[in-house]
Design an enzyme around this catalytic site. Structure first.
Site, short mmCIF file in Angstrom:
data_model
loop_
_atom_site.label_atom_id
_atom_site.label_comp_id
_atom_site.label_asym_id
_atom_site.label_seq_id
_atom_site.Cartn_x
_atom_site.Cartn_y
_atom_site.Cartn_z
CG HIS A 156 10.32 -21.11 -64.29
ND1 HIS A 156 11.00 -20.07 -64.85
CD2 HIS A 156 9.81 -20.63 -63.12
CE1 HIS A 156 10.91 -19.00 -64.07
NE2 HIS A 156 10.19 -19.33 -63.01
NE ARG A 169 4.01 -8.59 -60.27
CZ ARG A 169 4.41 -9.83 -60.57
NH1 ARG A 169 4.70 -10.14 -61.83
NH2 ARG A 169 4.53 -10.73 -59.63
CG ASP A 218 6.44 -10.63 -67.38
OD1 ASP A 218 5.74 -10.64 -66.37
OD2 ASP A 218 7.64 -10.94 -67.38
CB SER A 239 5.19 -12.82 -64.23
OG SER A 239 6.51 -12.46 -64.56
CE LYS A 274 8.95 -14.08 -67.52
NZ LYS A 274 9.78 -13.39 -66.52
#
Lengths: 434, 434
Positions: free
Chosen positions: B82, B168, B161, B183, B187
């Protein structure tokens, strides 16, 4: 202009411009800014605070969201009073008639009660027939003819505050010095008075827990009022025990009338009411010094003109003025229950908030905004902090609905009875302003 | 349980219990808690932070709001990567095929681009016919047959989320270490991988401006992943100039293929992709040391197996694999415009964020979530930071829609050309985790 940028600026600790604040208040009131964005900004304000300039801009934007009362047809300096809220606080019922009787017009908008604190409007509503929501014309007539006017605020005054307050109420953002300041001062500036005395409560069960916080809030309100040409002065007063012997609407009317008759003159309630009235008289130009003002207060109690003003105000606005002299005409409770002391000692502390909640449970206050009150119920407090108590002494008389079961334990739990006598503490902690 | 109490607790700096956090996440997702209360709590979290236990609880509550991928039918340690988002970041297109070619299954869910950063899903979408939203069965088949799977996340993964992120996004509460952590990690945990390499970007135009903040975020994510039995390691990498020569979807596919062919091997993009791939190979058990892993990476580039994996992945998922060897089959821009240097000196800095926004304006990125992209447009960056530039040198080639007018000024303004040569700074700033 984007609401996002306002939130982001405040989140980082920056200051918003008057234009940005006006944009927010307008958008929050007309619904063009969604509640989630206002809620996020409100919490960021709790976090980062506001400068005096920002608080001023917020106050003005909220004031200008609705109508402004025009009281110019009534001659003289119009003087209002605001309290941040205490249990058993019926000072408006006492000082309004006193100030008016001394020739200073006293226009007041009062709130309804919620939670442990009662509302002045509910107390007036215990006088049978008295209209507590006045039209502008009725309000001005009452002020012109009796020197005193009191009404629940109409929705037209600072509607943006109403909207934002409802949002603060569910988002845990009520407790913030600039937000409290702007909420109170926007309504007071819209209400049309020329001068204002603030009674800022301070204590473990008040909004402001410490003298320092209370001073900051008082100074913030004085700054905003002064900046708009209002004469303004704040008294910081202790709040722990209930104010006076009565908690509950009809009972509080009775206690107020007793004080206007000259009874309980040495009580904290009378002393506080008279001092606030004296401050108002000075602002209204009726006296130059506190001693002079206090003599005027004393005189209008002695000659009965203060009580007579309350009778005239009541009669003019549809109320049963005879009820002020014959308490049997006021709403009554279905039963009374005495609560006696189970021990001896000195009464060293009394939890006003807990007693306010017990009175709410009896039906004297609202758990929920839409609750209907029982105006006759409440609590008569017999003891005073500092007093010596013997086992079996009567501490409270509970005025309850018929058939209600009264458990003495929670009432007794509101008291501290100790072997040693508590230190006496003054009710007036500080004064702020001109 | 009352949402008010959660907000009030966090406002005062207290910690929420796992039950309270689960209550909030469930209520926010199903609409039983109004957005204004969630918004206020989100800002209070930005203010007060969250303990590791709270961040864990938030991550798990969001993960459990939707489905969890079950990848157990595919043998081996599944390793994901990620990145917190950079301009020109096409590392997934490069390292996914490399890792898969070395025998470690690489399941990835990627996002769409918004604002100045592109999205990996959009880059894959530039390969004609390639399906970028896979069903669970298609995803698992791709992983089993090619070792690599990439899909836009379905709405079923961590829907809470998605809901909270949208909130947000409009309430200026995106930038918060625990909220970013939960967040991302919710995931990733729902995505079903066994191990994860994080690329946390750090620089003036990244989420994390300072190395200290980037380290705190990386540590927070590593803590949450480790607590759930995930192998996890974070690299903190510098982000200022764009990564590689290509910004724009089809252009980024071309550059990725070039690197898989063994070109630009000394570029920062290749070095970063190879290092991330090597970390993934160690986690996947294909190598014991970084040197061993890097040799595997080198070998699968040299023998063409990495590029062949990308071809097989493309063909299996409906894409035109021939386009990877014949770039004429990829989406093309209507016109190209060269931008030349108006001065001589050292190219000492390049503003990646500004170039990302310029690419967005060309049509390569989204201003708004619903914008439709032009996959052929973008920017080819000829200069590299540190290089000597002569007046008239080609700095950029703009791939634009036919007829679009290209003003060179904003492109030139993204560069700093100075007399002195800038100091070389490494792209890898720190590593965190096992």
């Amino acid at each position: 202009m984007r609401m996002y940028d306002l939130i982001y600026t405040k989140k980082l600790g920056g200051a918003l411009s008057p234009d940005q604040i006006a944009f927010w208040v307008k958008g929050a009131a007309d619904g063009s800014i969604p509640d989630e964005q206002s809620a996020s900004l409100l919490m960021a304000i709790c976090w980062r605070g506001m400068t005096t300039e920002e608080t001023l801009a917020l106050t003005l934007a909220m004031r200008d969201s609705g109508k402004r009362m025009n009281l110019s047809s009534v001659p003289g300096t119009k003087v209002d009073k605001h309290s941040t809220g205490g249990v058993g606080d019926k000072t408006t019922l006492i000082l309004g008639p006193i100030v008016a009787a001394c020739g200073v017009p006293c226009p007041m908008f009062s709130g309804r009660g919620l939670g442990h604190t009662g509302g002045t409007v509910d107390k007036f509503a215990a006088i049978p027939g008295l209209k507590v929501e006045l039209t502008d014309a009725e309000f001005i007539r009452s002020l012109a003819e009796t020197g005193f006017a009191n009404s629940a605020p109409t929705g037209d005054i600072a509607p943006a505050d109403k909207k934002l307050y409802a949002l603060r109420d569910v988002t845990a953002t009520v407790e913030s010095i600039p937000l409290i300041t702007a909420s109170i001062m926007s309504k007071k500036l819209a209400g049309g008075a020329d001068a204002l005395v603030l009674d800022v409560k301070c204590g473990p069960t008040a909004f402001m827990k410490t003298l320092e916080d209370a001073q900051i809030l008082a100074q913030s309100m004085v700054d905003v009022g002064s900046a708009h040409g209002m004469q303004i002065r704040a008294l910081i007063t202790r709040m722990d025990a209930p104010l006076g012997w009565a908690i509950g609407n009809a009972l509080e009317v009775m206690e107020s009338v007793e004080i206007l008759r000259g009874e309980h003159g040495d009580s904290e309630l009378a002393q506080m009411s008279f001092r606030l009235a004296a401050e108002m008289l000075i602002m209204g130009g009726a006296a130059k010094t506190l001693i002079e003002a206090q003599a005027l207060v004393e005189a209008c109690i002695q000659d009965g003109s203060a009580l007579e003003t309350l009778r005239r105000f009541t009669a003019l606005n549809g109320g049963d003025a005879k009820a002020l002299d014959d308490f049997g005409r006021l709403p009554q409770a279905g039963q009374t229950v005495d609560i006696l002391s189970d021990r001896a000692g000195h009464l060293s502390a009394m939890d006003g908030r807990a007693l306010g909640l017990l009175a709410m449970d009896l039906g004297a206050g609202r758990k929920d905004r839409n609750d209907v009150l029982d105006l006759g119920v409440g609590i008569r407090v017999h003891g005073r902090v500092g007093q010596r108590i013997a086992a079996g002494d009567r501490l409270f008389t509970i005025h309850a609905k018929a058939g209600a079961r009264i458990d003495p334990a929670p009432y007794l739990a509101t008291l501290q009875i100790t072997e040693t006598r508590p230190l006496a503490t003054p009710w007036l902690l500080a004064t702020i302003g001109c």
